[in-house]
Motif scaffolding. Structure first.
Motif, PDB file in Angstrom:
ATOM      1  N   ASP A 244       2.400   5.567 -43.537  1.00  0.00           N
ATOM      2  CA  ASP A 244       2.071   4.689 -42.425  1.00  0.00           C
ATOM      3  C   ASP A 244       0.792   5.210 -41.779  1.00  0.00           C
ATOM      4  O   ASP A 244       0.698   6.379 -41.421  1.00  0.00           O
ATOM      5  CB  ASP A 244       3.223   4.719 -41.420  1.00  0.00           C
TER       6      ASP A 244
ATOM      7  N   PHE B  57      -0.703   4.692 -38.904  1.00  0.00           N
ATOM      8  CA  PHE B  57      -0.698   5.159 -37.526  1.00  0.00           C
ATOM      9  C   PHE B  57       0.151   6.407 -37.368  1.00  0.00           C
ATOM     10  O   PHE B  57      -0.200   7.304 -36.606  1.00  0.00           O
ATOM     11  CB  PHE B  57      -0.216   4.078 -36.558  1.00  0.00           C
ATOM     12  N   ASN B  58       1.265   6.475 -38.096  1.00  0.00           N
ATOM     13  CA  ASN B  58       2.085   7.670 -38.081  1.00  0.00           C
ATOM     14  C   ASN B  58       1.249   8.874 -38.500  1.00  0.00           C
ATOM     15  O   ASN B  58       1.392   9.968 -37.963  1.00  0.00           O
ATOM     16  CB  ASN B  58       3.280   7.477 -39.016  1.00  0.00           C
TER      17      ASN B  58
ATOM     18  N   VAL C 157      -0.596  10.145 -35.510  1.00  0.00           N
ATOM     19  CA  VAL C 157       0.246  10.905 -34.580  1.00  0.00           C
ATOM     20  C   VAL C 157       0.456  12.321 -35.118  1.00  0.00           C
ATOM     21  O   VAL C 157       0.355  13.311 -34.383  1.00  0.00           O
ATOM     22  CB  VAL C 157       1.597  10.190 -34.362  1.00  0.00           C
ATOM     23  N   LEU C 158       0.724  12.397 -36.430  1.00  0.00           N
ATOM     24  CA  LEU C 158       0.941  13.714 -37.027  1.00  0.00           C
ATOM     25  C   LEU C 158      -0.348  14.538 -37.044  1.00  0.00           C
ATOM     26  O   LEU C 158      -0.323  15.751 -36.875  1.00  0.00           O
ATOM     27  CB  LEU C 158       1.481  13.549 -38.442  1.00  0.00           C
TER      28      LEU C 158
ATOM     29  N   GLU D 125      -2.494  14.399 -34.723  1.00  0.00           N
ATOM     30  CA  GLU D 125      -2.578  14.913 -33.362  1.00  0.00           C
ATOM     31  C   GLU D 125      -1.704  16.154 -33.214  1.00  0.00           C
ATOM     32  O   GLU D 125      -2.126  17.145 -32.609  1.00  0.00           O
ATOM     33  CB  GLU D 125      -2.070  13.831 -32.408  1.00  0.00           C
ATOM     34  N   VAL D 126      -0.481  16.093 -33.766  1.00  0.00           N
ATOM     35  CA  VAL D 126       0.432  17.239 -33.687  1.00  0.00           C
ATOM     36  C   VAL D 126      -0.228  18.459 -34.308  1.00  0.00           C
ATOM     37  O   VAL D 126      -0.308  19.533 -33.694  1.00  0.00           O
ATOM     38  CB  VAL D 126       1.768  16.932 -34.406  1.00  0.00           C
TER      39      VAL D 126
ATOM     40  N   LEU E  37      -3.538  19.597 -32.224  1.00  0.00           N
ATOM     41  CA  LEU E  37      -3.262  20.258 -30.945  1.00  0.00           C
ATOM     42  C   LEU E  37      -2.726  21.667 -31.164  1.00  0.00           C
ATOM     43  O   LEU E  37      -3.146  22.621 -30.499  1.00  0.00           O
ATOM     44  CB  LEU E  37      -2.217  19.461 -30.171  1.00  0.00           C
TER      45      LEU E  37
END
Lengths: 496, 344
Positions: free
Chosen positions: A132, A134-135, A138-139, A141-142, A145
Motif C-alpha cells: 500500500d 500510503f502505508n 507511514v512506515l 516516517e516510523v 523518526l
C-alpha cells in the motif's frame, strides 16, 4: 500461526519496543536480552515466510480482513521475502553486537536506545512488505523518526549532522508523499497493485509523470544518490557505533528497494523505459555517483568516513543496475541489495570493534592492528574482499551481473565506472592492509619480546556477529545461483 | 467552498509563510506561524474536511505553537542564520522553479473541485460512503476509514507519536545526579536562563476554571468520534493541552504530582499497547490482525458488526492516551531542557 506470519513479523518487534520502554523504567539491564530475543523470533518468522514464498509463491495478508483496495495489504513476493530475511538477520546481529558498545557510549539511555532500535527495524520490515503506497509512507516516517533519534543520541557534531539529515530526510519523504497524492488524484486508490492496473489502462498524463518523478526524487534523496548525498557521510561518521552499524546497511538499501518496487509494481516497465526513456540520464547519474564516491573515499584518512563514501558509490551500483533495464541489470541491482547490506554491515562491525578498543578509526592508528586484533581483521578483510569483488564472496557475483547487464545494454561508462570503483576499493583496502600489517605498533617497537601482550581483542559478543557476517558473505556468494534462480528471477519474470 | 473567501485565505497563508521566514525575532516568527496554522485550518474547514481542520487547530495552532515557544525560550530568540552564498541562492531558485513549473504543468490534469466523477471520489471513496454503516455501524466515515479500514496506518501513526516522545525524552533528558556538582551543570545553568516563578492569581484562577471544561470537552471529542468530527488524536491533544496549561499556570511540581515522569513513560507506552493489544486479541481469536469483527466472541451481546464499532472506541482511547501523555511529556522536556525541575 503460519498464515499470520506477515503480521507477526511487524507486530512482534512493535510490541517488544513497548515492553522494553516499560521494563526499562524498572530494569534497564533486561532491554538487551529482550531485543535479542525479539529478533531471534522475527528472524525465524522471516525465514519461514521466505521458504513459503519459494514453495507456494507470493503471500498476501489483509489487515482487518478487508479485501485489498479497501484495506491495507501486505504482499510478500520473491524479492521482498529475501530482503526481510536480510533485515531481520542484520538487526539480530547488530543487537547482539551492541551489548558492550551501548553500555560504553550511551550509559543510562540504554532502554530508549533499544526501544528505538526495535521500532526502526519494525518500520524497515513494514516498508519492505507493504503493498500500500500510503502505508509505506507511514512506515517511512516510523523508520525515519527513529533513525533521527538514534543518530542524535551521540554527542557533539552528531547533532548538526543529524539536523541536516532530518531536513533532507523530511524533504525526501515530502516528495514521496506528494507523488502518492498525485497517484491518488489519478486513480483514487492507494493499493499498489490497484494503482498499477488503473494507470496502465489509461494514457499517461502529466500528473502520472509528476507522481513518478516526485516518488523517484523522494527516494533518491532518502538513499543519498550522488548530488543528493551531502547528508550521509557526516551522519554515519558521528553516530554511535551500534547505530551506524544498523543504519548503514539497512536505510539506504530499503530506499533502493522502494525504488525498485515503484519501478516494477506501480509504474510498469513499458512506461519507464519506452515512454519516458530517461535511462541514459539516470545511468549517467549513477556513473557520477560511483566515481564521486570513490574519489571522495580516496581522500579520507578516517576509516569510518571512508566507508560512508563507499556507500555513496554502492548506491550508484544499484541505481545504475536497475535503470539499465535488462534482466541482468535488475538481477544485479536486486542481488546487490542483499550483498551490499551484509558487506557494509561486516565492515562497520569490524570498524566498531576497532573503535571500541583503540578509540578512533584514523588510518594512522591502524599500525600493527593485525597483530593486536587478528579476528577482527579477518572479518574486516573478508568484508573488504567482498567490496572489491573477489570470488567467492558475494560482492563478486553482484558485480558480475551488473557488468554483464552494462555490457548487454551497451552502457560503457557504467561498465568502466564499475571497474574503476573496484580498482579504487582495492587500493583503499590494501592501503589499510599495508599500514596494519607491515607497520609495527608504535609503542612496541623497542622490544619485540612480549608477543602475548599485544593481543587485545574486542569482547566475544562483538566478534561473533562480525565473523558470522563474514561467513554469510561467503555463504551467500556460494549460493548465488540458488538465490538468483529461486528468488530474483521469478520476481523479474513478473514484469519483464 | 466560497471562491472569494478561499482566495483571501490562501493569500493570507502565503503572507504568513513569508513573514514567518522573514521575521528575525523568533518569537514573532512562532506567533505568525501559529496564525498560518489557523488559516490552514479555515481552508480545510472550507473544503469540508472538518476532521483535518480540527486536528490542525488542535495540533498545528495549539500545541505546536506552545512547543515552539518553549523551545525558543530555552534556546535563543535571535535568528543568527548565516546568509547563503549567491551561488547557493541561485541554485535553490532554480530547484524551486523546476518543481514549481512541474506542479503547474499538472494543473490541467487535475479534476474540477467537487467533481463526483473524479477518480479520487469515484473509486474507493464511494465504496466507503456506501458501505461504512453496513460494515461497521459508524456514521462518521472518516472515523471508520481511519480506525477500521485503514486501522493499521493509524496504529503506526500512534506509534509515531510514541516515537516522537521517546526520541525527545532520550535526547534531552539530563539526570540530576549525574550533573550535580559538575562543571557541565554550572555551564548549563549559565547558558540556560532560569525563570522567575510568577505567582499570578488571575492566571491560576482562570486556568483553574478552564481545565475541567477542557478535559470534559476532550473526553466528549474522543467518545463522540463515531458520530461527529473528532476522535483519539484531537481529543488526546486537547487533554494534553489541559495538562500543559496546568504546568504553565502553576509550576512543574504541581503537575508532576499528578503525572510523574515514570507514569508519563508508562502511559505513553500503554496507549499504543491498547491499540496493538486489541489487534493481538483479534489474532488470538482466530481473525487477522486488527480484524475487530471476531471480538464479538468475547464481547457480550454484540454481533460482529457492532464489535467493530466498539473496538474502534477502544483503539481511539488508546490513541488519546498516547497523544495526551506525549504532548505533556514533550512539553516538559522542551521547557525544562530535560531537567524536569522548572519551566515556563
Amino acid at each position: 500461526m503460519i498464515d499470520q506470519a506477515p503480521a507477526l513479523i511487524v507486530v512482534i518487534p512493535l510490541l517488544a519496543a513497548l515492553f522494553i520502554t516499560v521494563i526499562g523504567v524498572y530494569k534497564p539491564r533486561l532491554s538487551w536480552i529482550l531485543t535479542v530475543l525479539t529478533f531471534v523470533i522475527t528472524s525465524i518468522f522471516t525465514i519461514i515466510t521466505l521458504k513459503q514464498v519459494v514453495v507456494i509463491g507470493p503471500v498476501y495478508y489483509m489487515f482487518g480482513n478487508w479485501p485489498a483496495p479497501f484495506g491495507i495489504e501486505f504482499v510478500i513476493d520473491h524479492l521482498n521475502a529475501l530482503i526481510i530475511a536480510m533485515i531481520s538477520i542484520v538487526a539480530l546481529l547488530v543487537a547482539i553486537y551492541s551489548k558492550h558498545d551501548v553500555k560504553k557510549e550511551l550509559g543510562d539511555k540504554i532502554p530508549h536506545f533499544y526501544s528505538l532500535f526495535t521500532l526502526l527495524v519494525t518500520g524497515l520490515l513494514g516498508i519492505t512488505m507493504t503493498g500500500d503506497a500510503f502505508n509505506l509512507y507511514v512506515l517511512l516516517e516510523v523508520s525515519a523518526l527513529t533513525s533521527y533519534a538514534l543518530l542524535a543520541l551521540s554527542k557533539g557534531r552528531a547533532y548538526i549532522a543529524t539536523f541536516n539529515y532530518l531536513i533532507m530526510g523530511t524533504i525526501g519523504a515530502c516528495f514521496y508523499l506528494l507523488g502518492v497524492g498525485y497517484l491518488l488524484i489519478n486513480t483514487g486508490s492507494l493499493n499498489m497493485a490497484d494503482i498499477a492496473t488503473i494507470i496502465n489502462a489509461n494514457t499517461y498524463s502529466y500528473a502520472v509523470l509528476a507522481a513518478f518523478l516526485f516518488i523517484m526524487i523522494g527516494m533518491w534523496t532518502k538513499m543519498a544518490l550522488f548530488p543528493l548525498h551531502g547528508w550521509l557521510p557526516n551522519v554515519y561518521t558521528y553516530a554511535p557505533t551500534s547505530t551506524s552499524c544498523l543504519l548503514a546497511p539497512l536505510m539506504t538499501k530499503v530506499s533502493v528497494y522502494v525504488m525498485l518496487r515503484m519501478m516494477t509494481s506501480v509504474f510498469n516497465y513499458d512506461y519507464i523505459f519506452n515512454v519516458l526513456q530517461w535511462q541514459q540520464v539516470i545511468v549517467a547519474l549513477a556513473v557520477l555517483a560511483i566515481l564521486a564516491g570513490s574519489i571522495l573515499a580516496f581522500r579520507q584518512d578516517n576509516l569510518k568516513r571512508m566507508l560512508t563514501y563507499l556507500i555513496v558509490a554502492e548506491i550508484g551500483y544499484m541505481v545504475g543496475g536497475a535503470w539499465l533495464g535488462n534482466v541482468n541489470g535488475f538481477t544485479g541491482a536486486s542481488y546487490h541489495i542483499i550483498a551490499d547490506g551484509f558487506m557494509t554491515l561486516c565492515l562497520f562491525l569490524a570498524i566498531g570493534c576497532i573503535i571500541y578498543k583503540i578509540g578512533d578509526s584514523s588510518l594512522a592508528s591502524m599500525k600493527g592492528i593485525f597483530k593486536k586484533m587478528p579476528l577482527t581483521m579477518v572479518g574486516f578483510l573478508i568484508g573488504a574482499f567482498s567490496m572489491i569483488g573477489i570470488p567467492p564472496t558475494c560482492g563478486f557475483f553482484s558485480k558480475w551481473y551488473l557488468l554483464s547487464g552494462a555490457y548487454e545494454a551497451g552502457a560503457w561508462p557504467f561498465f568502466v565506472a564499475l571497474l574503476v570503483s573496484s580498482l579504487v576499493n582495492a587500493i583503499l583496502f590494501f592501503r589499510i592492509i599495508e599500514v596494519g600489517y607491515f607497520h609495527a605498533l608504535p609503542e612496541e617497537e623497542p622490544n619485540h619480546n612480549h608477543p602475548k601482550h599485544k593481543r587485545d581483542e574486542a569482547p566475544l559478543s562483538m566478534i561473533i556477529p562480525l565473523l558470522t557476517t563474514a561467513g554469510l558473505l561467503i555463504g551467500i556468494g556460494i549460493y548465488t545461483a540458488d538465490i538468483v534462480t529461486y528468488l530474483i528471477r521469478p520476481f523479474i519474470n513478473t514484469f519483464l | 467552498m466560497i471562491i472569494g473567501f478561499d482566495v483571501i485565505c490562501l493569500c493570507l497563508i502565503l503572507l504568513c509563510a513569508i513573514l514567518a521566514l522573514y521575521i528575525k525575532d523568533l518569537m514573532g516568527a512562532v506567533i505568525v506561524f501559529g496564525a498560518y496554522s489557523f488559516l490552514m485550518c479555515i481552508v480545510w474547514a472550507c473544503n469540508a474536511a472538518i476532521d483535518v481542520a480540527f486536528t490542525e487547530a488542535a495540533v498545528g495552532a495549539g500545541v505546536g505553537t506552545v512547543f515552539l515557544v518553549s523551545t525558543v525560550y530555552s534556546t535563543t530568540r535571535v535568528d543568527s542564520f548565516k546568509k547563503n552564498r549567491f551561488i547557493t541562492q541561485l541554485l535553490m531558485f532554480f530547484v524551486v522553479c523546476i518543481v514549481g513549473s512541474l506542479l503547474l504543468l499538472t494543473v490541467t490534469d487535475l479534476p474540477e473541485w467537487g467533481d463526483g466523477n473524479a477518480p479520487a471520489n469515484a473509486h474507493l471513496s464511494s465504496y466507503y460512503l456506501e458501505n461504512s454503516i453496513d460494515d461497521t455501524h459508524v456514521p462518521n466515515v472518516v472515523t471508520s476509514v481511519l480506525a477500521d479500514y485503514r486501522g493499521f496506518d493509524t496504529m503506526l501513526e500512534t506509534c509515531v507519536v510514541f516515537i516522537a516522545f521517546i526520541a525527545i525524552f532520550a535526547i534531552l533528558r539530563v539526570r540530576k545526579s549525574r550533573t550535580n556538582n559538575d562543571e557541565t551543570s554550572k555551564i548549563f545553568e549559565l547558558l540556560v536562563p532560569s525563570y522567575q516563578k510568577v505567582d499570578s492569581v488571575i492566571i491560576k484562577t482562570a486556568s483553574h476554571l478552564m481545565i475541567p471544561f477542557m478535559q470534559l470537552f476532550a473526553l466528549y471529542v474522543v467518545a463522540h468520534g463515531h458520530y461527529s468530527p473528532g476522535g483519539g488524536f484531537q481529543g488526546g491533544v486537547i487533554l494534553g493541552a489541559s495538562l500543559i496549561l496546568l504546568a504553565i499556570s502553576y509550576d512543574f511540581k504541581k503537575s508532576l504530582n499528578y503525572l510523574s515522569e515514570k507514569k508519563v513513560i508508562l502511559l505513553v507506552a500503554l496507549g499504543v499497547l491498547i491499540y496493538a493489544g486489541i489487534g493481538v486479541i483479534c489474532l488470538f481469536l482466530g481473525g487477522n490482525f486488527l480484524d475487530y469483527s471476531v471480538l464479538s466472541k468475547i464481547l457480550p451481546a454484540t454481533d460482529s458488526i457492532m464489535a467493530r464499532s466498539h473496538a474502534m472506541l477502544g483503539v481511539e482511547i488508546g490513541v488519546a492516551l498516547t497523544v495526551m501523555v506525549s504532548m505533556y511529556g514533550i512539553y516538559l522536556c522542551l521547557s525544562s531542557n530535560g531537567r524536569f525541575d522548572k519551566g515556563l
